[in-house]
Design a protein around this motif. Sequence first.
Motif: not given
Length: 257
Positions: A139-140, A144-147, A154-155, A160-161
């Motif tokens: 969600e964060a 931050m990055w929008g669509d 994002i997934d 990777r995070w």
Amino acid sequence: MLGARRIGDGPVKAIVMNDWIGDTTTWDPCLPYLDKHAAEWIFADLRGYGRSRHLAGPFDALQSASDIAALADGLGVPRFVIVGHSMSSIVALHLAQSRPELVQGVVLITPPPFTGGAPADIIVGAKAIAHADDEGRREALRQMWGDRLSNEWIDFKVARWREAAAPEAVAGYVDMFARVGLPLGTRPVAAQVVAIVGEVDPNPMMRPAAVGDALAPIQSGARLIPIADAGHYPMQEAPPLFAKLIAGAVTEIAAPA
């Protein structure tokens, strides 16, 4: 010593550091396109990330710059181009300010503001995200990055995070880029500085105009290379183009005057 991998056999040595939420495998999409005969690329993971995930803090610019210097010494690399991505741009500039004898040049990829001083709520929020579960991080990143990029992107970044970064390190480095900034302030950097910046970076403070203004007191001749259709991760968003730009910047600033 920091964990690192060495790719290429060129005469120029480039030490490349990771960003805030990932290790240097973030660069993997552009590796097939890097010029490996003009430069040797040394991908170094800072404390708490990737090959250095087992290393405890402090997670700050002073320790990180010392670690990079020790890595270079351990690998027998007396001088090098230092490459920072996002958060580690602070480390790259601090190393150039504090150990100019080591640094042939500086390349910054989508750098944050260098002076710190972010609002307290931003700092608290960033540290909370560091310890969040996958959905909280997802969600964060959406906020931050929008669509502009896909949900699958994002997934991928969230996965990777989780795999690449220790939460305590991600939280610890927040102070470096959000509160403290450069330990030596805007002390001028003698080595040539090049910044590669995405024109559609989700954070306006990391777009070309803002980065140019931030670099001006550090080096009046710093060169900006904008990428029109890339954001905060040009090595993943535009791999072949980015690989050519980064190789050109590294070899150009390391060339004899």
